[in-house]
Design an enzyme around this catalytic site. Structure first.
Site, PDB file in Angstrom:
ATOM      1  CG  ASN A  63     -24.379  19.388  24.993  1.00  0.00           C
ATOM      2  OD1 ASN A  63     -24.741  19.864  25.196  1.00  0.00           O
ATOM      3  ND2 ASN A  63     -23.187  19.521  25.643  1.00  0.00           N
ATOM      4  CG  HIS A  70     -11.414  12.718   8.293  1.00  0.00           C
ATOM      5  ND1 HIS A  70     -10.247  11.376   9.157  1.00  0.00           N
ATOM      6  CD2 HIS A  70     -12.402  11.629   8.221  1.00  0.00           C
ATOM      7  CE1 HIS A  70     -11.472  10.271   8.577  1.00  0.00           C
ATOM      8  NE2 HIS A  70     -12.175  10.102   7.704  1.00  0.00           N
ATOM      9  CG  HIS A  74      -8.820  13.461  12.845  1.00  0.00           C
ATOM     10  ND1 HIS A  74      -8.731  14.646  12.732  1.00  0.00           N
ATOM     11  CD2 HIS A  74      -8.845  12.764  11.756  1.00  0.00           C
ATOM     12  CE1 HIS A  74      -7.865  15.072  11.065  1.00  0.00           C
ATOM     13  NE2 HIS A  74      -8.150  14.057  10.783  1.00  0.00           N
ATOM     14  CG  HIS A  80      -9.621   8.519   5.473  1.00  0.00           C
ATOM     15  ND1 HIS A  80     -10.994   9.232   5.043  1.00  0.00           N
ATOM     16  CD2 HIS A  80      -8.934   9.533   5.768  1.00  0.00           C
ATOM     17  CE1 HIS A  80     -10.741  10.434   5.032  1.00  0.00           C
ATOM     18  NE2 HIS A  80      -8.896  10.913   5.459  1.00  0.00           N
ATOM     19  CG  HIS A 208      -4.529  11.052   3.691  1.00  0.00           C
ATOM     20  ND1 HIS A 208      -3.930  11.983   3.957  1.00  0.00           N
ATOM     21  CD2 HIS A 208      -5.704  11.386   4.549  1.00  0.00           C
ATOM     22  CE1 HIS A 208      -4.753  12.891   4.989  1.00  0.00           C
ATOM     23  NE2 HIS A 208      -5.505  12.038   4.947  1.00  0.00           N
TER      24      HIS A 208
END
Length: 258
Positions: A63, A70, A74, A80, A208
Site C-alpha cells: 500500500n 500526528h 503517535h 513540533h 505542548h
C-alpha cells in the site's frame, strides 16, 4: 552485562515478561484532532493499494500511505512546537534512540476524568501519587491513565458548540514534570497531549508549549494503560526516522513483569 539481555529474552520466552501494546489501530477511520483557525486542519489517513497479487504485482501486496505525522497513536518531537524549534536533536531523525525507552510511571486519573471531561492534572495530583509510589525518576515516561481510549465514535473527540472536551494537564503540572522531575516525556489516552479546551488557555496548548520547549516528548492516543502497574513497566516508543520529522505514528510497547 550481556546476561541482562539474555535474562530479558528468557523472561519473554517464559512469559515472565509480558509485552503490552499501548497502540491503537491505524486506519482511515482514525480520529484526527480538530484544529481551529488559523491552523490548517490535517487530513484523515488515506491508504491506496499499490498492488495485491494482481497484474500490478502478482507475487506481492503493498500500500501507499498518506498520513499526517500526528495521526493515531503517535510521538511528538520537540520541533513540533515553536518553543522547541531551535533545540539540538529535536526532530525524529536526530533524537538519540536511547531516549525512546524509559521506565513508566502511570498516574490513574480515571475517576477524575469520569466526573469531569475537562479535568486538568495539577501538581497536587502528582505529589499524591508520589506519596504512594515514590518519586518520579528522571528519564521516566509519565503516562496519564483516564480510560479515554475506551470511548468510541464521537465520544472520543467529544466536540460540542464550544469545541472539544477532554482531559489534559494544567501548565503548572507540565512545568513540574519537565523541570522538577526531568521526565523524558508525557503520554495520554486522548487525541493530543493537551486538554480539549487548551486552545483557550494562557499560553494556548500549555503542555505542548512547556514540554517541547524543555526538549521533552509527547505520546498521544495510547490505550491499555489499565494493564500497567503504577511503577515497574518499561516503555518503548520509537517514531519513524523521518528527516526533520515533527512527529510520527508509533508502535508503543510496554514491558511488564508477569
Amino acid at each position: 552485562m550481556a546476561q541482562v539481555l539474555a535474562d530479558l529474552v528468557a523472561g519473554l520466552a517464559a512469559g515472565q515478561v509480558k509485552v503490552v501494546d499501548l497502540t491503537k489501530p491505524l486506519s482511515p477511520e482514525t480520529p484526527i484532532i480538530p484544529l481551529g483557525p488559523p491552523a490548517k486542519q490535517p487530513p484523515n489517513m488515506v491508504i491506496e493499494t499499490n498492488n495485491k497479487y494482481d497484474s500490478r504485482g502478482p507475487t506481492s501486496y503493498s500500500n501507499t500511505l498518506h498520513v499526517w505525522e500526528h495521526t493515531g497513536t503517535h510521538f511528538d518531537a520537540p520541533i513540533h512546537w515553536v518553543t522547541g524549534k531551535d533545540l539540538p536533536n529535536n526532530a525524529c531523525d536526530t533524537i538519540l534512540p536511547q531516549k525512546f525507552i524509559g521506565p513508566a510511571c502511570v498516574l490513574d486519573m480515571t475517576a477524575e476524568a469520569a466526573k469531569n471531561p475537562d479535568f486538568l492534572l495539577m501538581p497536587e495530583h502528582i505529589h499524591e501519587w508520589e506519596r504512594r509510589h515514590g518519586r518520579i525518576p528522571a528519564g521516566a515516561w509519565v503516562l496519564i491513565r483516564t480510560d479515554w481510549s475506551k470511548r468510541e465514535g464521537a465520544a472520543f473527540l467529544n466536540v460540542d458548540a464550544n469545541g472539544a472536551h477532554s482531559p489534559g494537564q494544567h501548565v503548572s503540572a507540565s512545568r513540574f514534570l519537565a523541570y522538577e522531575r526531568d521526565v523524558i516525556g508525557l503520554g495520554v489516552e486522548t487525541v493530543g497531549t493537551d486538554a480539549g479546551q487548551a486552545h483557550r488557555f494562557d499560553p494556548p496548548l500549555p503542555n505542548h508549549y512547556t514540554m517541547h520547549g524543555a526538549g521533552k516528548f509527547g505520546l498521544a492516543s495510547l490505550c491499555n494503560l489499565d494493564q500497567l502497574p503504577p511503577t515497574g513497566a518499561v516503555v518503548i516508543a520509537a517514531p519513524l526516522k523521518i528527516v526533520n520529522g515533527s512527529g510520527s505514528p508509533a508502535r508503543v510497547l510496554a514491558l511488564v513483569a508477569n
